[in-house]
Design a protein around this motif. Structure first.
Motif, short mmCIF file in Angstrom:
data_model
loop_
_atom_site.label_atom_id
_atom_site.label_comp_id
_atom_site.label_asym_id
_atom_site.label_seq_id
_atom_site.Cartn_x
_atom_site.Cartn_y
_atom_site.Cartn_z
N ASP A 1 -6.11 -3.98 -5.76
CA ASP A 1 -7.52 -3.71 -5.25
C ASP A 1 -8.06 -2.48 -5.39
O ASP A 1 -9.30 -2.21 -5.56
N LYS A 2 -7.06 -1.40 -5.29
CA LYS A 2 -7.45 -0.05 -5.38
C LYS A 2 -6.37 0.85 -6.08
O LYS A 2 -5.27 0.52 -5.79
N ARG B 1 -5.72 5.03 -7.32
CA ARG B 1 -5.97 6.41 -7.59
C ARG B 1 -5.05 7.11 -8.02
O ARG B 1 -3.83 6.87 -7.56
N ARG C 1 -13.75 -0.68 -12.01
CA ARG C 1 -14.54 0.25 -11.01
C ARG C 1 -13.85 0.51 -9.85
O ARG C 1 -14.32 1.38 -8.91
N ALA C 2 -12.91 -0.18 -9.51
CA ALA C 2 -12.09 0.02 -8.06
C ALA C 2 -11.19 1.25 -8.22
O ALA C 2 -10.55 1.71 -7.20
N ILE C 3 -11.05 2.03 -9.40
CA ILE C 3 -10.29 2.90 -9.53
C ILE C 3 -11.13 4.26 -8.68
O ILE C 3 -12.24 4.75 -9.03
N GLU C 4 -10.50 4.75 -7.81
CA GLU C 4 -11.06 5.90 -7.20
C GLU C 4 -10.90 7.24 -7.92
O GLU C 4 -9.45 7.72 -8.28
N LEU D 1 -5.13 -4.21 -12.50
CA LEU D 1 -6.29 -4.05 -11.82
C LEU D 1 -7.56 -4.52 -12.69
O LEU D 1 -7.81 -4.18 -13.77
N VAL E 1 -1.51 2.86 -4.62
CA VAL E 1 -2.21 1.73 -4.99
C VAL E 1 -2.28 0.73 -3.86
O VAL E 1 -1.60 1.14 -2.79
N LYS E 2 -3.14 -0.13 -3.62
CA LYS E 2 -3.18 -1.11 -2.72
C LYS E 2 -3.51 -2.46 -3.39
O LYS E 2 -4.29 -2.68 -4.38
N GLN F 1 0.78 -1.08 -0.10
CA GLN F 1 0.04 -0.06 0.20
C GLN F 1 0.93 1.22 0.15
O GLN F 1 1.79 1.28 0.86
#
Length: 328
Positions: A89-90, A92, A56-59, A52, A73-74, A17
């Motif tokens: 997982d995420k 942005r 849809r997991a893009i913030e 990824l 990123v995570k 993370q």
């Protein structure tokens, strides 16, 4: 910026993370018809492919997630075909102000820049030919912008010495070998050889972009470093009154022929002893750096490296230990 592990230390199954630089980013369609994001994420220690699978997991703004930007990123570290990668997982976009110290994201030479510049100045000062010394001083000492770029640029986009300061480190390495060669082959003109060594890649300061990820500038794509440096050399020579024309031609010949073969980008083949030497030493230094890097790659523990496109082969990584001399 909070503490985070560097990419080189990540192990399969571990979590990550934090902030990384996106060197490459592409939205693609899977075999099942779903959109996913493929990234090449980097920090100063290396790079890692990342995926990824659900965009849809893009913030935030998806369009902001692209190459040459910082991302938060995570995810978790996985393995595919023996190579580590990251399942995200995420993701942005991360503004520069949030990231903080950029130096943690760019590979840099192990040698301090001040030390390398001092060596550069010493080698230029050792040149006995007054015409050659004036030319080198005009480019590498008097031109502050070129000197700064020469100290920062990588030696290539992806082949060898791909880190900040790599161009200067590579140039000094070739210069060191050139000195030994000139001592052995005493018919060589050492000053002319050093001129060719220092000038053969100076155009890469304008050919390559290295403020974010390493790539090519418009001038680099349109002209290439050989054409750029030939123009610079002629311009610098033109400002030195009565510079010998034959010397200008011989220096330019070394630069124009240093790739060694027409199909490798040189418009002419090496046709002087000095040009031949510079070509082979440049080629040797670049290829050995690629081999040494492959033998030190810790991404897996196999005896053989992955296939190297730079060398068109795999590299055997088991090194026979050196026997150190015994003090008497």
């Amino acid at each position: 910026m909070p503490d985070q592990p560097i990419l080189r230390t990540l192990k399969e199954g571990g979590a990550f993370q934090g902030f990384l630089l996106a060197q490459e980013a592409a939205y693609k369609i899977s075999a099942k018809g779903s959109e996913y994001l493929e990234l090449k994420l980097v920090d100063a220690s290396g790079d890692l492919k990342a995926f990824l699978w659900d965009v849809r997991a893009i913030e935030g703004d998806m369009e902001a997630v692209r190459a040459d930007v910082f991302l938060w990123v995570k995810g978790s570290v996985t393995s595919y075909n023996g190579r580590l990668q990251m399942k995200l997982d995420k993701v942005r976009f991360a503004p520069d102000a949030e990231v903080g110290d950029f130096s943690r994201f760019f590979p840099v030479s192990a040698r301090p820049v001040t030390e390398m510049l001092a060596e550069l100045d010493g080698r230029i000062a050792s040149v006995q030919d007054p015409w050659i010394r004036r030319l080198l001083e005009a480019l590498f000492v008097a031109d502050a912008d070129l000197r700064a770029a020469f100290a920062q640029a990588p030696a290539a986009k992806s082949m060898h010495h791909v880190y900040l300061g790599g161009l200067l480190e590579h140039t000094l390495s070739v210069a060191g070998m050139a000195d030994h060669a000139c001592q052995h082959y005493q018919d060589l003109n050492r000053d002319l050889v050093l001129a060719g060594v220092f000038l053969h890649d100076v155009g890469k300061t304008a050919e390559l972009s290295y403020q974010r990820s390493f790539g090519y500038t418009d001038a680099g794509n349109l002209l290439g470093h050989i054409a750029l440096e030939a123009d610079w050399i002629s311009g610098a020579v033109g400002k030195i009154p009565e510079f010998p024309e034959d010397l200008r031609l011989q220096i330019l010949h070394i630069v124009l022929s240093h790739h060694g073969r027409l199909e490798f980008g040189s418009p002419v083949l090496p046709k002087t002893p000095e040009a031949l030497l510079v070509h082979y030493l440049d080629d040797l230094d670049g290829k050995l750096e690629v081999m040494f890097r492959a033998t030190k790659d810790e991404s897996d523990s196999g005896s053989w490296s992955p296939y190297s496109r730079a060398l068109d082969r795999m590299i055997y990584r088991r090194r026979w230990p050196k026997v150190e001399p015994v003090e008497k």
